[in-house]
Design an enzyme around this catalytic site. Structure first.
Site, PDB file in Angstrom:
ATOM      1  N   ASP A 146      39.804  48.819  41.024  1.00  0.00           N
ATOM      2  CA  ASP A 146      40.711  49.536  40.145  1.00  0.00           C
ATOM      3  C   ASP A 146      41.886  49.988  41.022  1.00  0.00           C
ATOM      4  OD1 ASP A 146      41.994  50.720  38.074  1.00  0.00           O
ATOM      5  OD2 ASP A 146      40.271  51.856  37.348  1.00  0.00           O
TER       6      ASP A 146
HETATM    7  C1  BGC Z   1      42.947  51.740  35.075  1.00  0.00           C
HETATM    8  C2  BGC Z   1      42.575  50.271  34.905  1.00  0.00           C
HETATM    9  C3  BGC Z   1      43.832  49.432  34.883  1.00  0.00           C
HETATM   10  C4  BGC Z   1      44.623  49.696  36.152  1.00  0.00           C
HETATM   11  C5  BGC Z   1      45.910  48.915  36.227  1.00  0.00           C
HETATM   12  C6  BGC Z   1      43.863  51.953  36.242  1.00  0.00           C
HETATM   13  O1  BGC Z   1      44.325  53.262  36.297  1.00  0.00           O
HETATM   14  O2  BGC Z   1      41.772  52.511  35.228  1.00  0.00           O
HETATM   15  O3  BGC Z   1      41.841  50.084  33.722  1.00  0.00           O
HETATM   16  O4  BGC Z   1      43.511  48.081  34.740  1.00  0.00           O
HETATM   17  O5  BGC Z   1      44.953  51.073  36.225  1.00  0.00           O
HETATM   18  O6  BGC Z   1      46.822  49.394  35.296  1.00  0.00           O
END
Ligand code: BGC
Length: 803
Positions: A225
């Site tokens: 993540d």
């Molecule tokens: C989220 C993810 C997301 C990523 C990229 C994170 O803060 O938890 O689900 O894919 O950001 O935007």
């Protein structure tokens, strides 16, 4: 298990250590590092999962906006989930995206979870089936899926640091189960979560190796993540790609290999997996990915909204008989929420509001509109048609990045007054100010609250006069939430319908967001006037009294359901409950449409004629709701989550860590399992949902080999319809603790009026198993019950598992 990467070894051998190290970290926010010398191009990753945004948040490059995860969960339709994934693949390729960051398959452990709307269900089996289908739909069309967030990321409070304590049994039977099925479906990637499980942050956690790789045979790439990679300890862990990149935590990686702190073999393994992913999506050498099947996204969005809409109650008013007049009421009737907030946000090309859709669907009726209650919190962006770009004369505004010396760095013409920069090529890092300029044409006379939303200081000038000069206060610590959902500052100004005003806003670049390189957001708009709530309710009730029927669209606002924080209660924002009560008292023919991604309390449920739960229904929400009202479409949804009457009844509400730890003390009892244990009746049971025809439940029989149940149902009504056949297991004399009943299989069936249909629902032994250090199936008798919800199971069959 070793992935099938031997054929990639010759490529690996051509790489220097520096090249290997760079390949396993992003090049920037959304792309991976290309390496032409081995024929590797950059891969582009993009959020969805309800549509695909692409690497830029830009209204000039709109996306298909499908209904949110909870609506897809409500469809209980595996074929639809497959086509939903296929539509995402088609969108992805249209936007040059190789990897979609979804589906989100954490569980609805508590209705308070901020990303509840994004996840499918409280049940692992329902989630797992839909997840597998979504993954296959994407990947059969050549685009990688990234099921997320592995694992136990079921709420948002302190999401970067929370340490989730969860027992092995709950982990295996509930939270890991959907990931296991997604891997079975062949997922080429998977996203590791921000949180820790049992004391170890997920990008360093053994769970990435076991069960993911060693037991399930995952051969894809574990993508972190965003910013979740924290140290070099993620190198020996099976964490493959650090995003975004270059990752500060891996800055010393090459040196660490050289001085023996980490093994080069661990880096090699990651590189091989990355190359395999590149080959799969057609980014390496001569590899070619499948060309996505063209899908009519708008009609799929409509279908998914209809199939995910749950008719919670109906006294017979729906589908509507011809009516002469309809009072349409509610903020969300005019400005529907089609999706939840956060990284899942996409920018649709057009949204049809329920109000416009009803006007269109019932042209013979006189349709009035009343706001009834304020729902919007903070400024809402200006409608495009009311903005004129002073530079071009076209609808929209100019946006200019200005440096500290006052020099314009970059100017562009935009067609929205809510702008997000997150990756992309805007010169955020070198700018001092971001200036937007538009000519606004009011539609009504009176006082409006004009201003901005942003996470830093800004000044707003109207016709050259400074009206707002403020720094809105950020609450909470989640920077993602701060820029995707920033607070507002406004001033009251008098406007005259049709009389243009010049609006210029100067946002200071920096503030709390400087911590996030290249990230910025700015919104210009008008906040709602909530100075006369009683007057709004009275006017709506009067309109309802004067009409044949009233349709009230209630819902949440962008501050209620979002990534980055959890909900504090289940209440509809503002005075919406009072509004519904007043309208229902004024007109017994009141229909309520609920526009929310997760459960909200409906304390007036018994006072209204019908309730349609439309979820965050995507860009075709309005047309889907209108078609359901008229009967052109039958609502196809069944609750994927138990719907509580009140927060006090909800079994699992703890989403706030204590001393950094969130304990899943409820073990295997979440959702309906916990409700059954507690013996409390919810407002509407898991699996519940009505349709427009009637059914008889004729028989349930075990198939000869004992691994499927054949269920026969008859459509006894006078129109074609959908039924969701649900099969639950019970084990009265179990030696292990069990849920009173648990879902083991389901199928969406469709039948013409009068038609009898038999559906065979597989129940492999694993569905009866419990985790006991390994999967174990207790020998003996199980009762399988079939019916229309966890609380309505007219058929049963006994099932004996031999020792
Ligand atoms: C989220 C993810 C997301 C990523 C990229 C994170 O803060 O938890 O689900 O894919 O950001 O935007």
């Amino acid at each position: 298990m070793t992935p099938a990467t031997d054929h990639l070894l010759p490529l690996l051998e051509k790489l220097t250590l520096e090249e290997k190290v760079s390949l396993i970290q992003g090049a920037d926010f959304w792309t991976t590092v290309p390496l032409p010398k081995i024929g590797l191009r950059a891969m582009t990753l993009s959020d969805g999962p309800a549509g695909v945004r692409g690497p830029r948040w830009d209204e000039r490059e709109p996306s298909l906006n499908l209904p949110s995860g909870s609506a897809l969960g409500a469809s209980w339709d595996v074929d639809l989930a497959y086509r939903y994934g296929a539509a995402a693949a088609f969108e992805a390729r249209r936007k040059d995206v190789d990897v979609v960051l979804g589906p989100t398959i954490n569980l609805h452990r508590s209705p308070l979870g901020g990303r509840h709307f994004e996840c499918f269900s409280e049940d692992p089996e329902l989630t797992a089936e839909l997840a597998g289908a979504y993954v296959a739909g994407l990947q059969d069309n050549g685009v990688a899926a990234t099921p997320k967030h592995y694992v136990a990321n079921d709420s948002e409070t302190d999401r970067f640091t929370v340490d989730v304590k969860v027992g092995d049994r709950a982990l295996r039977e509930l939270y890991l189960a959907p990931f296991e099925r997604a891997v079975d479906a062949g997922a080429w990637a998977l996203m590791s979560a921000y949180n820790a499980v049992d004391g170890v942050t997920m990008t360093e956690n053994d769970l990435l190796e076991d069960p993911l790789n060693s037991e399930w045979g995952f051969d894809g790439v574990v993508i972190s993540d965003w910013t979740a990679v924290r140290s070099l300890d993620s190198i020996p862990a099976a964490q493959d790609l650090a995003m975004p990149g270059p990752a500060p935590a891996w800055a010393e990686l090459a040196a660490a290999v050289r001085d023996g702190r980490v093994q080069e073999a661990d880096v090699d393994r990651k590189v091989l997996r990355l190359l395999l992913l590149a080959e799969r999506v057609g980014a390496l050498g001569d590899s070619v990915a499948a060309t996505p099947t063209e899908i009519d996204g708008v009609s799929l969005a409509h279908e998914a909204a209809v199939e995910g809409a749950v008719l919670l109650s109906n006294d017979g008013i729906l589908p509507l008989a011809p009516v002469a007049s309809i009072a349409v009421i509610g903020h969300n009737a005019r400005e529907a929420r089609t999706q939840g907030g956060g990284s899942a946000t996409v920018i649709p090309e057009r949204v049809i509001s329920p109000l416009n859709a009803i006007r269109h669907a019932v042209p013979a009726a006189q349709v009035s509109y009343h706001l009834g209650a304020v729902v919007q919190d903070g400024v809402a962006e200006f409608p495009l048609e009311q903005m004129t770009n002073p530079r071009t004369g076209e609808p929209g505004l100019t946006a200019t990045w200005v440096d500290a010396a006052g020099e314009a760095l970059f100017t562009e013409d935009r067609r929205a007054s809510a702008l997000v920069f997150f990756g992309g090529d805007a010169p955020v890092s070198s700018a001092d100010k971001f200036v937007v300029h538009t000519i606004y044409t009011p539609e009504e006379n009176g006082r409006v609250l004009l201003g901005f939303a942003g996470a830093s200081h800004a000044r707003v000038f109207v016709d050259g006069a400074l009206v707002v000069d403020d720094t809105p206060v950020i609450t909470g610590t989640d920077l993602g939430a701060a820029f995707l959902n920033p607070p507002s500052a406004t001033a009251a100004i008098e406007v005259t319908a049709g009389q243009k005003i010049d609006i210029r806003a100067e946002f200071t670049v920096g503030g709390v967001l400087s911590a996030l390189e290249g990230v910025f957001s700015a919104t210009l708009g008008i906040a709602p006037d909530d100075s006369d709530p009683e007057g709004l309710i009275a006017a709506a009730a009067a309109a309802a009294a004067a009409s044949d029927i009233a349709v009230v669209v209630v819902g949440t606002n962008s501050k209620v359901e979002s990534e980055g924080y959890d909900r504090e209660n289940l209440d509809l924002p503002g005075r919406q409950d009072d509004l519904v009560r007043a309208v229902a008292a004024a007109n017994p023919h009141t229909i309520v449409i609920v526009n929310a991604g997760s459960p909200v309390a409906l304390p007036w449920a018994d006072d209204v004629a019908a309730i349609v739960l439309g979820y965050f229904g995507g860009q075709e929400f309005g047309t889907a709701m209108a078609d359901i009202l008229t009967g052109a479409s039958e609502p196809g949804g069944r609750l994927p989550t138990t719907w509580p009457a009140a927060l006090a009844d909800v079994p699992v509400t703890d989403v706030t860590p204590a001393d950094g730890v969130l304990s899943y003390d409820e073990g295997i009892h979440i959702g309906y399992r916990a409700w059954l244990n507690a013996g409390t009746a919810p407002a509407f049971a898991f699996g519940h949902g009505l349709g427009y025809t009637s059914w008889s439940w004729d028989s349930a029989q075990a198939d000869a080999d004992g691994f499927a149940v054949a269920v026969t149902v008859t459509n006894t009504g006078d129109r074609a319809g959908k039924q969701v056949v649900q099969v639950y297991a019970e084990r009265a004399e179990s030696a292990v603790e069990r849920p009173a009943r648990w879902l083991v299989g389901f199928a969406a069936v469709r039948a013409e009026a009068g038609e009898t249909v038999t559906v065979s629902i597989p129940v492999p032994a694993r569905r009866l198993a419990h985790w006991n250090g390994a999967w174990a199936v207790e020998p003996g008798v199980y009762t399988l019950k079939a019916g229309a919800s966890v609380a309505d199971l007219p058929l049963e069959v006994e099932w004996t598992v031999d020792a």
